[in-house]
Design an enzyme around this catalytic site. Structure first.
Site, PDB file in Angstrom:
ATOM      1  N   CYS A 397       0.827  -1.203   0.000  1.00  0.00           N
ATOM      2  CA  CYS A 397       0.000   0.000   0.000  1.00  0.00           C
ATOM      3  C   CYS A 397       0.873   1.270   0.000  1.00  0.00           C
ATOM      4  O   CYS A 397       1.479   1.590  -1.025  1.00  0.00           O
ATOM      5  CB  CYS A 397      -0.977  -0.032   1.169  1.00  0.00           C
ATOM      6  SG  CYS A 397      -2.352   1.135   0.978  1.00  0.00           S
ATOM      7  N   HIS A 524      -3.628  -5.214   0.263  1.00  0.00           N
ATOM      8  CA  HIS A 524      -3.095  -5.714   1.544  1.00  0.00           C
ATOM      9  C   HIS A 524      -3.193  -7.242   1.572  1.00  0.00           C
ATOM     10  O   HIS A 524      -4.180  -7.788   2.086  1.00  0.00           O
ATOM     11  CB  HIS A 524      -3.887  -5.129   2.712  1.00  0.00           C
ATOM     12  CG  HIS A 524      -3.636  -3.679   2.965  1.00  0.00           C
ATOM     13  ND1 HIS A 524      -2.698  -3.231   3.868  1.00  0.00           N
ATOM     14  CD2 HIS A 524      -4.181  -2.573   2.409  1.00  0.00           C
ATOM     15  CE1 HIS A 524      -2.694  -1.900   3.876  1.00  0.00           C
ATOM     16  NE2 HIS A 524      -3.581  -1.476   2.992  1.00  0.00           N
ATOM     17  N   GLU A 526      -1.894  -9.297   3.457  1.00  0.00           N
ATOM     18  CA  GLU A 526      -1.830  -9.881   4.810  1.00  0.00           C
ATOM     19  C   GLU A 526      -3.211 -10.279   5.334  1.00  0.00           C
ATOM     20  O   GLU A 526      -3.326 -11.132   6.212  1.00  0.00           O
ATOM     21  CB  GLU A 526      -1.159  -8.910   5.796  1.00  0.00           C
ATOM     22  CG  GLU A 526      -1.917  -7.633   6.099  1.00  0.00           C
ATOM     23  CD  GLU A 526      -1.547  -6.465   5.204  1.00  0.00           C
ATOM     24  OE1 GLU A 526      -1.701  -5.296   5.623  1.00  0.00           O
ATOM     25  OE2 GLU A 526      -1.126  -6.717   4.053  1.00  0.00           O
TER      26      GLU A 526
END
Length: 560
Positions: A397, A524, A526
């Site tokens: 990001c 993202h 994650e």
């Protein structure tokens, strides 16, 4: 439908989320379909506008919900995909009730906490509990409801009352309550104290909820006499006193519960006949392997909220998932981005030198997301270092945006290049505001949730890591993006945008040609990493940092 309440007492931060998730793992391992709801008694409508220092990271769901980090624990542990409605806040409930009142839905009645607010809470729980979350399209069997905060807090009062009433909407064996509490050891005496738990249970019973199970947190395992005392004074059977003492890693928590027969006791309490015997071998193998790994890989995380590691919880977990898949013992070095900046030399030379030594000594660099200008120059300096020294680098990001800014300044010769978020008057706006964003409203106005990224090159590093040739779906959370008008200038110099959205104007993934691993993404990854299925780009970073990437890639290419 069966319901399990998880409440907390004595102090906050005891691990209610991990307790709830671990029960979910056990019940899922019995073949049951599990869903989870998190109740947060704060007035914010969602977690999106809160600083990570306030409440840890903001977790983003597929549908764009900005929610509490515990929903990330549920998704990772249980392997489910939740919605924004699975996170109930006081703000959401009040908003819903007030909107109904304005529409005249209460027919002129005086709108009160009881019954209107408590009814709204119960209806919300009932509705959301039935949403399929495991991809099968089938209704869950068990819903685990975690109430945030500590029993006795003023703000959790309406929720406790709603949960008390909720018991009577269902049969006695369809609802059970688990109370997570602390058993401290005081001073030199070394005696385990049960009184805090007794008082906490007393408060819970006073609002009409009697816990069926105690989940007792302690440093060392509970002595048998302590368990018996807790059972006697808290009105639960001794077999219902779970002992959750500290473990080497949280993947052991479901195993600790299993060893105490928690899954059997819960099934008995709720009168559930599980579809099959407990199947948790793969989970156990992973937990034990994590403890036995020897070869270390060190990743420097360059952030601005490094004072609270919960700010980067999903990033930390994703690195763990990737490390265990690569058979490496993970060591994370937290580096405050502002410590890498030139002015820090004047303020504290020692801090500056320590920060740069950590960057130089690590095996790989990760620059996670964030908002605002603080620390961006330090992140840019780190991007330059990784690019020039060929050290494995991964940006997420804002990490991708800073990598673009650094490349524009130092390779494309654009002096003063920046993001319009940080410098609105920059002569070279490399990162610009998104057209559909809002500068006046902060909550829920970003590009949020799952979006599709189309891969531009079938043989690029990202495509090989994802083992996908056409597209990938990942979760987003951003207001600014790379300026599409400048893309051709970057690509001429080997800075390739290998992932774009469906319009081809939103840049999603970059790769630097000629570098062993210099990758960054606008999304993202994650948020979708799982213990048994690590995120592809995190795995790439760990493999590159531990010098295994070439071997991994050649194996995959030969298979292809």
């Amino acid at each position: 439908m069966k319901y399990i309440y998880v409440t907390g007492g004595v102090v906050s931060g005891l691990g209610k989320g991990v307790t709830a998730s671990s029960m979910g793992v056990l019940l899922k391992s019995l073949g049951l379909r599990i869903t989870s709801i998190k109740v947060d008694p704060y007035l914010n409508v969602d977690a999106g506008t809160m600083s990570p220092y306030e409440h840890g990271e903001v977790f983003v769901l597929d549908d764009g919900g900005e929610v509490d980090l515990d929903l990330g624990n549920y998704e990772r542990f249980i392997g489910i995909t939740l919605t924004k409605d699975h996170n109930i806040t006081t703000g959401k409930i009040f908003q819903a009730v007030i909107e109904k009142e304005r529409e005249g839905a209460f027919l002129g009645k005086t709108v009160q906490v009881v019954p209107h607010l408590t009814d709204a809470i119960q209806d919300w729980i009932e509705r959301v509990a039935h949403i399929p979350v495991d991809g099968s399209g089938q209704t869950p069997d068990v819903c685990i409801i975690e109430l945030g905060g500590t029993v006795g807090d003023i703000e959790s009062g309406p929720f406790l009352e709603a949960l008390r009433q909720f018991q009577f909407r269902h049969k006695a064996h369809d609802v059970c309550s688990v109370h997570v509490s602390l058993v401290p050891v005081l001073g030199v005496v070394g005696e385990q104290k049960t009184k805090p738990t007794q008082h906490s249970v007393q408060v819970l019973r006073s609002v009409g909820i009697s816990p069926n199970f105690l989940a007792c947190r302690s440093k060392e395992p509970l002595e048998e006499s302590t368990k018996e005392k807790l059972a006697l004074f808290c009105h639960v059977p001794p077999t219902h006193v779970m002992n959750l003492s500290d473990v080497s890693n949280i993947w052991h928590v479901p195993l600790v519960m299993r060893d105490q027969g928690v899954h059997k006791a819960i099934c008995e309490q709720l009168q559930i006949t599980p579809p099959h015997a407990l199947d948790i071998e793969r989970w156990e193998e992973r937990a034990l392997r994590w403890d036995s790994l020897q070869d270390t890989v060190t990743i420097a995380v360059i952030g601005k909220y490094t004072g609270l590691t919960d700010s980067y919880l999903s990033v930390m977990k994703s690195l763990q998932h990737a490390a265990i898949a690569a058979n490496r013992k993970l060591k994370i070095t937290w580096v405050e981005a502002s410590d890498l900046e030139e002015p820090m030399k004047e303020t504290s030379l020692q801090k500056y030198q320590t920060a740069w030594k950590a960057v130089e000594d690590c095996d790989g660099i990760l620059v996670p997301g964030g908002f605002g200008g603080r620390g961006t120059e330090g992140k840019a300096a780190c991007c330059k270092y990784a690019r020039e020294t060929k050290k494995p680098f991964f940006g997420i990001c804002l990490g991708m945006q800073v990598a673009c800014i650094e490349f524009a300044r130092n390779v494309l010769g654009m002096e003063g290049a920046n993001s319009t978020e940080i410098d609105p008057a920059t002569p070279h706006p490399v990162v610009v505001f998104m057209p559909e964003g809002s500068t006046t409203h902060m909550g829920g106005t970003m590009r949020l949730g799952s979006r599709r990224t189309f891969l531009q090159e079938a043989q690029c590093l990202s495509a090989l890591l994802y083992q996908k040739m056409e597209y990938i779906d990942e979760r987003h959370r951003h207001r600014y993006e790379v300026n599409p008008e400048m893309i051709h200038l970057f690509e001429e110099k080997g800075f390739k945008f290998v992932g774009k959205d469906e319009t081809g104007r939103r840049m999603e993934i970059i790769e630097l040609k000629g570098h062993p691993f210099y990758v960054a993404c606008q999304f993202h990854p994650e948020y979708k990493s799982r213990p048994g299925k690590p995120s592809a780009l995190f795995l790439g970073l760990i493999l590159a940092a531990s010098k295994q990437l070439h071997h991994y890639m050649s194996g995959y290419e030969s298979e292809a």
